[in-house]
Write an enzyme that holds these catalytic residues in place. Structure first.
Site, mmCIF file in Angstrom:
data_model
loop_
_atom_site.group_PDB
_atom_site.id
_atom_site.type_symbol
_atom_site.label_atom_id
_atom_site.label_comp_id
_atom_site.label_asym_id
_atom_site.label_seq_id
_atom_site.Cartn_x
_atom_site.Cartn_y
_atom_site.Cartn_z
ATOM 1 N N ASP A 53 0.988 -1.283 0.028
ATOM 2 C CA ASP A 53 -0.016 0.000 -0.009
ATOM 3 C C ASP A 53 0.938 1.015 0.132
ATOM 4 O O ASP A 53 2.015 1.096 0.189
ATOM 5 C CB ASP A 53 -0.745 0.050 0.885
ATOM 6 C CG ASP A 53 -2.373 0.645 1.073
ATOM 7 O OD1 ASP A 53 -3.302 0.254 1.022
ATOM 8 O OD2 ASP A 53 -2.091 2.115 1.030
ATOM 9 N N LEU A 55 0.040 3.851 1.967
ATOM 10 C CA LEU A 55 -0.013 4.338 3.416
ATOM 11 C C LEU A 55 1.021 3.567 4.433
ATOM 12 O O LEU A 55 0.550 2.403 4.864
ATOM 13 C CB LEU A 55 -1.437 4.459 4.069
ATOM 14 C CG LEU A 55 -2.277 5.243 3.167
ATOM 15 C CD1 LEU A 55 -3.746 4.794 3.527
ATOM 16 C CD2 LEU A 55 -2.176 6.661 3.155
ATOM 17 N N ARG A 170 -24.513 -13.805 -3.975
ATOM 18 C CA ARG A 170 -25.694 -13.318 -2.931
ATOM 19 C C ARG A 170 -27.155 -13.707 -3.592
ATOM 20 O O ARG A 170 -28.014 -14.073 -2.891
ATOM 21 C CB ARG A 170 -25.549 -11.690 -3.394
ATOM 22 C CG ARG A 170 -24.604 -10.818 -2.592
ATOM 23 C CD ARG A 170 -24.376 -9.459 -3.024
ATOM 24 N NE ARG A 170 -23.587 -8.817 -2.226
ATOM 25 C CZ ARG A 170 -22.695 -7.850 -2.460
ATOM 26 N NH1 ARG A 170 -22.801 -7.564 -3.990
ATOM 27 N NH2 ARG A 170 -22.218 -7.066 -1.774
ATOM 28 N N HIS A 194 -20.644 -6.609 -13.515
ATOM 29 C CA HIS A 194 -20.866 -6.706 -11.963
ATOM 30 C C HIS A 194 -21.532 -5.457 -11.498
ATOM 31 O O HIS A 194 -21.159 -4.310 -11.976
ATOM 32 C CB HIS A 194 -19.592 -6.685 -11.433
ATOM 33 C CG HIS A 194 -19.531 -6.316 -9.763
ATOM 34 N ND1 HIS A 194 -20.203 -7.231 -9.001
ATOM 35 C CD2 HIS A 194 -19.040 -5.359 -9.123
ATOM 36 C CE1 HIS A 194 -19.974 -6.626 -7.950
ATOM 37 N NE2 HIS A 194 -19.186 -5.553 -7.647
#
EC number: 1.1.1.27
Length: 334
Positions: A53, A55, A170, A194
């Protein structure tokens, strides 16, 4: 003077730097990236997990937090760095990084900003793991999978979008709830783009081989007195609802990604609805990525299943393809 370690442990084999067998990298340690990481660790899929990342403090904190759970995991090495050399020799790289949509921002603008992020990320991934399979999770996933394919130069069987794997999960959960059975025993597929314009393949929905549309020919149509169409509507709206309630979605997508990785690392050749290059299928003429049922194994995405779709389902797929191409054709620097 011998150290405690030398007194305790008598080596039999020479020590050597070992290349990991099943290394997985997760790029982006936000909510989704960390849900992917914990799902991968929970299934013991990897002998080395790398996190990347920009950060640095957040990255180090997440790495340490996971390392402190090592006693409860079967993953001997967890590493993290902002430098991509930490990802070297990955079998699979999961990309969850990207910028978020701002209020009132157009999708084209969001995509272009993410292209600029991916222009840095993707070449770095390929530099250190030229033989890897990339799974793209960042949204809009179908377009960013295309972007990744273009930027990476990898063959299309090694660039996969998480696509409708979660939408289908789902769908099966909601159907199964209505029927009082486990989702794994309720079979159904959501294909295409999607999200908002996904396609529910009602003709294929079955339980124990019994076609539900044969029992209720109106299933999935506006004339259905039982209103099964509502289930697909709930699939489309569910992400928005979860985001409204808790601010983001992460657990289900994390589990869904670990499911895809398991099929590949264990060479299972299971079939998943994931985003792949569909040019030449169902009359689609442009280089777009959409979800179709695909075989996943150790080589990546090796085949696509030819589903018998109804005319209106094919029309919906084509419409999605046109929408995506409308955005892709205007992207710069690809």
């Amino acid at each position: 003077m011998a150290t405690l370690k030398e007194k305790l442990i008598a080596p039999v084999a020479e020590e050597e730097t070992r290349i990991p067998n099943n290394k997985i990298t997760v790029v982006g340690v936000g909510q989704v990236g960390m849900a992917c990481a914990i799902s991968i660790l929970g299934k013991s899929l990897t002998d080395e997990l790398a996190l990347v990342d920009v950060l640095e403090d957040k990255l180090k904190g997440e790495m340490m937090d996971l390392q402190h759970g090592s006693l409860f995991l079967q993953t001997p090495k967890i590493v993290a760095d902002k430098d991509y050399s930490v990802t070297a020799n990955s079998k699979i790289v999961v990309v969850t990084a990207g910028v978020r949509q701002q209020e009132g921002e157009s999708r084209l603008n969001l995509v272009q900003r993410n292209v600029n992020v991916f222009k840095f990320i993707i070449p770095q991934i390929v530099k250190y793991s030229p033989d890897c399979i990339i799974i793209v999770v960042s949204n809009p996933v179908d377009i960013l999978t295309y972007v990744t394919w273009k930027l990476s130069g990898l063959p299309k069987h090694r660039v996969i979008g998480s696509g409708c794997n979660l939408d289908s999960a789902r769908f099966r959960y909601l159907m199964a709830e209505k029927l009082g059975i486990h989702p794994s025993s309720c079979h159904g597929w959501i294909l295409g783009e999607h999200g908002d314009s996904s396609v529910a393949v009602w003709s294929g929905v079955n339980v124990a081989g019994v076609s539900l549309q044969e029992l209720n020919p109106e299933m999935g149509t506006d004339n259905d007195s039982e209103n099964w169409k509502e289930v697909h509507k709930m699939v489309v709206e569910s992400a928005y609802e979860v985001i409204k309630l808790k601010g983001y979605t992460n657990w289900a997508i994390g589990l869904s990604v670990a499911d895809l990785i398991e099929s590949m690392l264990k060479n299972l050749s299971r079939i998943h609805p994931v985003s792949t290059m569909v040019k030449g299928m169902y009359g689609i003429e442009n280089e777009v990525f959409l979800s179709l049922p695909c075989i996943l194994n150790a080589r990546g995405l090796t085949s696509v299943i030819n589903q018998k779709l109804k005319d209106e389902e094919v029309a919906q797929l084509k419409k999605s393809a046109d929408t995506l191409w409308g955005i892709q054709k205007d992207l710069k620097d690809l």
